[in-house]
Design a protein around this motif. Sequence first.
Motif, PDB file in Angstrom:
ATOM      1  N   LYS A  14       0.821  -1.211   0.000  1.00 58.71           N
ATOM      2  CA  LYS A  14       0.000   0.000   0.000  1.00 58.71           C
ATOM      3  C   LYS A  14       0.853   1.259   0.000  1.00 58.71           C
ATOM      4  CE  LYS A  14      -3.567   2.385   2.616  1.00 58.71           C
ATOM      5  NZ  LYS A  14      -4.369   2.402   3.844  1.00 58.71           N
ATOM      6  N   HIS A  15       1.955   1.203   0.735  1.00 55.72           N
ATOM      7  CA  HIS A  15       2.768   2.413   0.921  1.00 55.72           C
ATOM      8  C   HIS A  15       4.221   1.991   1.162  1.00 55.72           C
ATOM      9  CE1 HIS A  15       2.823   6.774   2.026  1.00 55.72           C
ATOM     10  NE2 HIS A  15       4.009   6.395   2.461  1.00 55.72           N
ATOM     11  N   MET A  28       7.642  -5.755  -7.142  1.00 53.37           N
ATOM     12  CA  MET A  28       6.329  -5.379  -7.718  1.00 53.37           C
ATOM     13  C   MET A  28       6.468  -5.056  -9.189  1.00 53.37           C
ATOM     14  SD  MET A  28       4.069  -2.963  -5.224  1.00 53.37           S
ATOM     15  CE  MET A  28       5.265  -1.735  -4.802  1.00 53.37           C
ATOM     16  N   ASN A  29       7.490  -4.253  -9.528  1.00 49.99           N
ATOM     17  CA  ASN A  29       7.640  -3.841 -10.925  1.00 49.99           C
ATOM     18  C   ASN A  29       7.815  -5.060 -11.823  1.00 49.99           C
ATOM     19  OD1 ASN A  29       9.552  -2.730 -13.342  1.00 49.99           O
ATOM     20  ND2 ASN A  29       8.023  -1.239 -12.710  1.00 49.99           N
ATOM     21  N   THR A  36       1.166  -3.793 -16.337  1.00 52.54           N
ATOM     22  CA  THR A  36       1.506  -2.395 -16.632  1.00 52.54           C
ATOM     23  C   THR A  36       1.592  -2.176 -18.145  1.00 52.54           C
ATOM     24  OG1 THR A  36       2.694  -2.293 -14.552  1.00 52.54           O
ATOM     25  CG2 THR A  36       3.206  -0.573 -16.151  1.00 52.54           C
ATOM     26  N   LEU A  54      -1.100   7.148 -11.850  1.00 50.54           N
ATOM     27  CA  LEU A  54      -1.261   7.195 -10.393  1.00 50.54           C
ATOM     28  C   LEU A  54      -0.633   5.947  -9.800  1.00 50.54           C
ATOM     29  CD1 LEU A  54      -5.036   8.214 -10.120  1.00 50.54           C
ATOM     30  CD2 LEU A  54      -3.046   9.712 -10.154  1.00 50.54           C
ATOM     31  N   GLY A  55       0.271   6.103  -8.834  1.00 49.66           N
ATOM     32  CA  GLY A  55       0.852   4.958  -8.119  1.00 49.66           C
ATOM     33  C   GLY A  55       1.791   4.133  -8.970  1.00 49.66           C
ATOM     34  N   GLY A  57       4.864   3.129  -8.346  1.00 51.76           N
ATOM     35  CA  GLY A  57       5.920   2.334  -7.702  1.00 51.76           C
ATOM     36  C   GLY A  57       7.281   2.857  -8.147  1.00 51.76           C
ATOM     37  N   LEU A  77       2.331  10.344 -10.283  1.00 52.22           N
ATOM     38  CA  LEU A  77       1.900  10.790  -8.953  1.00 52.22           C
ATOM     39  C   LEU A  77       1.976   9.629  -7.976  1.00 52.22           C
ATOM     40  CD1 LEU A  77      -1.362  12.924  -9.326  1.00 52.22           C
ATOM     41  CD2 LEU A  77       0.920  13.717  -8.652  1.00 52.22           C
ATOM     42  N   GLU A  78       2.523   9.869  -6.821  1.00 53.89           N
ATOM     43  CA  GLU A  78       2.666   8.845  -5.781  1.00 53.89           C
ATOM     44  C   GLU A  78       2.269   9.414  -4.423  1.00 53.89           C
ATOM     45  OE1 GLU A  78       3.360   5.977  -4.442  1.00 53.89           O
ATOM     46  OE2 GLU A  78       3.646   4.793  -6.219  1.00 53.89           O
ATOM     47  N   GLY A 107      -3.471  11.518  -2.486  1.00 58.84           N
ATOM     48  CA  GLY A 107      -4.335  10.383  -2.835  1.00 58.84           C
ATOM     49  C   GLY A 107      -5.775  10.782  -3.095  1.00 58.84           C
ATOM     50  N   VAL A 123      -2.305   1.079 -12.188  1.00 59.33           N
ATOM     51  CA  VAL A 123      -2.195  -0.381 -12.118  1.00 59.33           C
ATOM     52  C   VAL A 123      -2.006  -0.789 -10.651  1.00 59.33           C
ATOM     53  CG1 VAL A 123      -0.882  -2.395 -12.924  1.00 59.33           C
ATOM     54  CG2 VAL A 123      -1.061  -0.357 -14.380  1.00 59.33           C
ATOM     55  N   THR A 125      -3.573  -0.082  -7.920  1.00 61.96           N
ATOM     56  CA  THR A 125      -3.738   0.907  -6.844  1.00 61.96           C
ATOM     57  C   THR A 125      -5.184   0.982  -6.356  1.00 61.96           C
ATOM     58  OG1 THR A 125      -4.281   2.834  -8.212  1.00 61.96           O
ATOM     59  CG2 THR A 125      -1.947   2.369  -7.882  1.00 61.96           C
TER      60      THR A 125
END
Length: 217
Positions: A14-15, A28-29, A36, A54-55, A57, A77-78, A107, A123, A125
Amino acid sequence: MKQEELQAIASQLKHPSGEKGIEMANMMNETNINMTHHSIQNLNISSSNKILELGHGNAGHVEFLLEQAKDLKYYGLEMSDLMFQEARQINRNFVSQKQAFFSLYDGNLIPFQDSFFDKIFTVNTLYFWQKPEELLSEIYRVLKPNGTFCLTFAEESFMKTLPFTQFEFELYSTEKAQNLIERTSFKIVYKETLTEKVKSKTGELVNRDYTTIVLEK
Ligand SMILES: C[S@@+](CC[C@H](N)C(=O)[O-])C[C@H]1O[C@@H](n2cnc3c(N)ncnc32)[C@H](O)[C@@H]1O
Protein backbone atom coordinates in the motif's frame (compact mmCIF):
# COMPACT_ATOMS: atom_id res chain seq x y z
CA MET A 1 3.21 -16.85 8.18
CA LYS A 2 2.32 -14.81 11.28
CA GLN A 3 -0.47 -12.20 11.16
CA GLU A 4 2.07 -9.39 11.81
CA GLU A 5 4.18 -10.51 8.84
CA LEU A 6 1.13 -10.56 6.56
CA GLN A 7 0.11 -7.12 7.81
CA ALA A 8 3.65 -5.85 7.09
CA ILE A 9 3.50 -7.13 3.47
CA ALA A 10 0.10 -5.47 2.96
CA SER A 11 1.42 -2.16 4.37
CA GLN A 12 4.47 -2.25 2.08
CA LEU A 13 2.28 -2.87 -0.99
CA LYS A 14 0.00 0.00 0.00
CA HIS A 15 2.77 2.41 0.92
CA PRO A 16 6.36 1.22 0.29
CA SER A 17 8.74 2.68 2.86
CA GLY A 18 12.06 2.10 4.63
CA GLU A 19 14.74 -0.45 3.70
CA LYS A 20 12.27 -3.16 2.71
CA GLY A 21 10.35 -0.70 0.48
CA ILE A 22 12.92 -0.61 -2.35
CA GLU A 23 13.13 -4.40 -2.43
CA MET A 24 9.34 -4.64 -2.48
CA ALA A 25 9.13 -2.06 -5.29
CA ASN A 26 11.62 -3.99 -7.47
CA MET A 27 9.64 -7.16 -6.92
CA MET A 28 6.33 -5.38 -7.72
CA ASN A 29 7.64 -3.84 -10.93
CA GLU A 30 8.89 -7.23 -12.11
CA THR A 31 5.79 -9.25 -11.12
CA ASN A 32 3.33 -6.67 -12.45
CA ILE A 33 5.11 -5.68 -15.66
CA ASN A 34 2.61 -7.50 -17.93
CA MET A 35 -0.30 -5.73 -16.27
CA THR A 36 1.51 -2.39 -16.63
CA HIS A 37 2.40 -2.93 -20.31
CA HIS A 38 -1.15 -4.09 -21.03
CA SER A 39 -2.58 -0.96 -19.42
CA ILE A 40 -0.18 1.27 -21.41
CA GLN A 41 -1.03 -0.51 -24.67
CA ASN A 42 -4.75 0.03 -24.08
CA LEU A 43 -4.18 3.80 -23.91
CA ASN A 44 -3.57 4.06 -27.68
CA ILE A 45 -0.83 6.59 -27.10
CA SER A 46 -0.12 9.01 -29.93
CA SER A 47 2.57 11.64 -30.46
CA SER A 48 2.69 14.65 -28.11
CA ASN A 49 0.32 13.02 -25.59
CA LYS A 50 0.55 14.07 -21.94
CA ILE A 51 0.11 10.94 -19.82
CA LEU A 52 -0.56 10.66 -16.09
CA GLU A 53 0.01 7.57 -13.95
CA LEU A 54 -1.26 7.20 -10.39
CA GLY A 55 0.85 4.96 -8.12
CA HIS A 56 3.81 4.10 -10.36
CA GLY A 57 5.92 2.33 -7.70
CA ASN A 58 9.57 2.46 -8.84
CA ALA A 59 8.44 3.46 -12.39
CA GLY A 60 10.85 1.07 -14.09
CA HIS A 61 8.38 1.00 -17.03
CA VAL A 62 8.61 4.67 -18.04
CA GLU A 63 11.15 3.96 -20.79
CA PHE A 64 8.70 1.47 -22.37
CA LEU A 65 5.93 4.09 -22.20
CA LEU A 66 8.06 6.83 -23.78
CA GLU A 67 8.89 4.50 -26.68
CA GLN A 68 5.21 4.29 -27.72
CA ALA A 69 5.23 7.56 -29.75
CA LYS A 70 7.16 10.80 -30.28
CA ASP A 71 7.28 13.84 -27.99
CA LEU A 72 5.46 12.22 -25.07
CA LYS A 73 5.38 13.66 -21.60
CA TYR A 74 4.92 11.30 -18.63
CA TYR A 75 3.65 12.56 -15.26
CA GLY A 76 3.77 10.27 -12.22
CA LEU A 77 1.90 10.79 -8.95
CA GLU A 78 2.67 8.85 -5.78
CA MET A 79 1.75 8.89 -2.11
CA SER A 80 4.97 7.16 -1.03
CA ASP A 81 7.97 9.45 -0.65
CA LEU A 82 10.29 6.46 -1.14
CA MET A 83 8.66 5.61 -4.50
CA PHE A 84 8.77 9.26 -5.58
CA GLN A 85 12.55 9.34 -4.86
CA GLU A 86 13.22 5.92 -6.37
CA ALA A 87 11.25 6.70 -9.57
CA ARG A 88 13.15 9.98 -10.04
CA GLN A 89 16.45 8.19 -9.56
CA ILE A 90 15.67 5.33 -12.00
CA ASN A 91 14.34 7.80 -14.59
CA ARG A 92 16.85 10.61 -13.95
CA ASN A 93 17.70 10.97 -17.65
CA PHE A 94 14.05 11.41 -18.63
CA VAL A 95 13.58 13.84 -15.73
CA SER A 96 16.51 16.00 -16.82
CA GLN A 97 15.28 15.92 -20.45
CA LYS A 98 11.83 17.06 -19.21
CA GLN A 99 10.12 13.97 -20.57
CA ALA A 100 9.16 12.63 -17.12
CA PHE A 101 7.83 14.56 -14.12
CA PHE A 102 7.20 13.08 -10.68
CA SER A 103 5.17 14.52 -7.80
CA LEU A 104 3.70 13.51 -4.46
CA TYR A 105 0.01 13.99 -3.66
CA ASP A 106 -2.47 13.12 -0.92
CA GLY A 107 -4.33 10.38 -2.83
CA ASN A 108 -7.46 12.52 -3.14
CA LEU A 109 -6.85 15.79 -4.99
CA ILE A 110 -4.89 15.62 -8.25
CA PRO A 111 -2.63 18.69 -8.36
CA PHE A 112 -3.21 19.59 -12.02
CA GLN A 113 -5.59 21.88 -13.86
CA ASP A 114 -8.79 20.70 -15.59
CA SER A 115 -8.44 18.88 -18.96
CA PHE A 116 -4.61 18.70 -18.72
CA PHE A 117 -4.01 15.04 -19.76
CA ASP A 118 -4.70 13.08 -22.95
CA LYS A 119 -4.32 9.73 -21.20
CA ILE A 120 -4.33 8.48 -17.60
CA PHE A 121 -3.68 5.01 -16.20
CA THR A 122 -3.21 3.19 -12.93
CA VAL A 123 -2.19 -0.38 -12.12
CA ASN A 124 -2.74 -2.19 -8.82
CA THR A 125 -3.74 0.91 -6.84
CA LEU A 126 -7.56 0.69 -6.84
CA TYR A 127 -7.47 -1.52 -3.72
CA PHE A 128 -6.01 1.37 -1.70
CA TRP A 129 -8.15 4.31 -2.85
CA GLN A 130 -9.55 6.05 0.23
CA LYS A 131 -12.50 7.67 -1.58
CA PRO A 132 -12.91 5.82 -4.89
CA GLU A 133 -15.80 7.86 -6.30
CA GLU A 134 -14.12 11.17 -5.49
CA LEU A 135 -10.78 10.07 -6.98
CA LEU A 136 -12.52 8.93 -10.18
CA SER A 137 -14.15 12.39 -10.40
CA GLU A 138 -10.72 13.97 -10.00
CA ILE A 139 -9.33 11.76 -12.79
CA TYR A 140 -12.30 12.82 -14.94
CA ARG A 141 -11.63 16.48 -14.20
CA VAL A 142 -7.96 16.46 -15.25
CA LEU A 143 -8.61 14.38 -18.40
CA LYS A 144 -9.26 16.15 -21.72
CA PRO A 145 -12.66 15.63 -23.41
CA ASN A 146 -12.55 12.25 -25.25
CA GLY A 147 -9.44 11.38 -23.23
CA THR A 148 -8.82 7.79 -22.11
CA PHE A 149 -8.35 6.34 -18.62
CA CYS A 150 -7.19 2.72 -18.14
CA LEU A 151 -7.92 1.11 -14.80
CA THR A 152 -6.02 -2.15 -14.32
CA PHE A 153 -6.40 -4.40 -11.27
CA ALA A 154 -6.18 -8.05 -10.25
CA GLU A 155 -9.57 -9.71 -9.80
CA GLU A 156 -11.00 -10.26 -6.33
CA SER A 157 -11.32 -14.02 -7.04
CA PHE A 158 -7.50 -14.22 -7.31
CA MET A 159 -6.59 -11.58 -4.74
CA LYS A 160 -8.60 -13.18 -1.96
CA THR A 161 -6.44 -16.32 -2.23
CA LEU A 162 -3.43 -14.21 -1.05
CA PRO A 163 -3.37 -14.20 2.76
CA PHE A 164 -2.07 -10.62 3.12
CA THR A 165 -5.04 -9.05 1.26
CA GLN A 166 -7.17 -9.42 4.40
CA PHE A 167 -5.28 -6.31 5.59
CA GLU A 168 -5.35 -2.84 3.95
CA PHE A 169 -6.93 -4.04 0.66
CA GLU A 170 -10.41 -3.35 -0.72
CA LEU A 171 -10.87 -6.05 -3.37
CA TYR A 172 -12.74 -5.55 -6.65
CA SER A 173 -14.43 -7.87 -9.13
CA THR A 174 -15.15 -6.48 -12.61
CA GLU A 175 -18.81 -6.04 -11.61
CA LYS A 176 -17.93 -4.10 -8.47
CA ALA A 177 -15.55 -1.83 -10.43
CA GLN A 178 -18.25 -1.29 -13.08
CA ASN A 179 -20.77 -0.35 -10.38
CA LEU A 180 -18.30 2.20 -9.06
CA ILE A 181 -17.67 3.66 -12.54
CA GLU A 182 -21.40 3.88 -13.25
CA ARG A 183 -21.68 6.35 -10.36
CA THR A 184 -19.38 8.77 -12.27
CA SER A 185 -19.59 10.56 -15.65
CA PHE A 186 -17.14 8.14 -17.36
CA LYS A 187 -18.23 5.89 -20.25
CA ILE A 188 -16.85 2.33 -20.34
CA VAL A 189 -15.58 1.69 -23.87
CA TYR A 190 -13.82 -1.64 -23.41
CA LYS A 191 -13.00 -4.22 -20.79
CA GLU A 192 -10.89 -7.32 -20.83
CA THR A 193 -9.93 -9.95 -18.24
CA LEU A 194 -6.76 -11.94 -18.88
CA THR A 195 -5.06 -14.77 -17.02
CA GLU A 196 -1.30 -14.93 -16.58
CA LYS A 197 1.08 -17.12 -14.62
CA VAL A 198 2.96 -15.33 -11.86
CA LYS A 199 5.31 -16.51 -9.17
CA SER A 200 3.69 -16.52 -5.73
CA LYS A 201 5.48 -15.37 -2.59
CA THR A 202 6.27 -19.03 -1.85
CA GLY A 203 7.81 -19.60 -5.29
CA GLU A 204 5.25 -21.69 -7.17
CA LEU A 205 3.48 -20.49 -10.34
CA VAL A 206 -0.15 -19.46 -9.90
CA ASN A 207 -2.80 -18.17 -12.35
CA ARG A 208 -3.64 -14.51 -11.86
CA ASP A 209 -6.79 -13.02 -13.41
CA TYR A 210 -6.51 -9.31 -14.05
CA THR A 211 -8.79 -6.78 -15.68
CA THR A 212 -8.29 -3.60 -17.65
CA ILE A 213 -11.28 -1.31 -18.02
CA VAL A 214 -10.91 1.44 -20.63
CA LEU A 215 -12.92 4.57 -19.84
CA GLU A 216 -13.59 7.66 -21.91
CA LYS A 217 -14.49 11.18 -20.84
C1 LIG B 1 0.82 -2.37 -5.14
S1 LIG B 1 1.81 -0.98 -5.59
C2 LIG B 1 1.70 -1.02 -7.36
C3 LIG B 1 2.83 -0.33 -8.07
C4 LIG B 1 2.80 -0.48 -9.60
N1 LIG B 1 1.71 0.27 -10.17
C5 LIG B 1 2.67 -1.95 -9.97
O1 LIG B 1 1.60 -2.39 -10.39
O2 LIG B 1 3.68 -2.66 -9.80
C6 LIG B 1 0.76 0.38 -5.19
C7 LIG B 1 1.44 1.72 -5.35
O3 LIG B 1 0.45 2.73 -5.41
C8 LIG B 1 0.73 3.73 -4.46
N2 LIG B 1 -0.60 4.22 -4.01
C9 LIG B 1 -1.40 3.73 -3.05
N3 LIG B 1 -2.55 4.42 -3.03
C10 LIG B 1 -2.48 5.35 -4.02
C11 LIG B 1 -3.34 6.36 -4.51
N4 LIG B 1 -4.53 6.60 -3.98
N5 LIG B 1 -2.90 7.11 -5.54
C12 LIG B 1 -1.69 6.91 -6.09
N6 LIG B 1 -0.83 5.99 -5.66
C13 LIG B 1 -1.22 5.21 -4.65
C14 LIG B 1 1.59 3.09 -3.40
O4 LIG B 1 2.44 4.05 -2.79
C15 LIG B 1 2.37 2.05 -4.21
O5 LIG B 1 3.57 2.56 -4.72
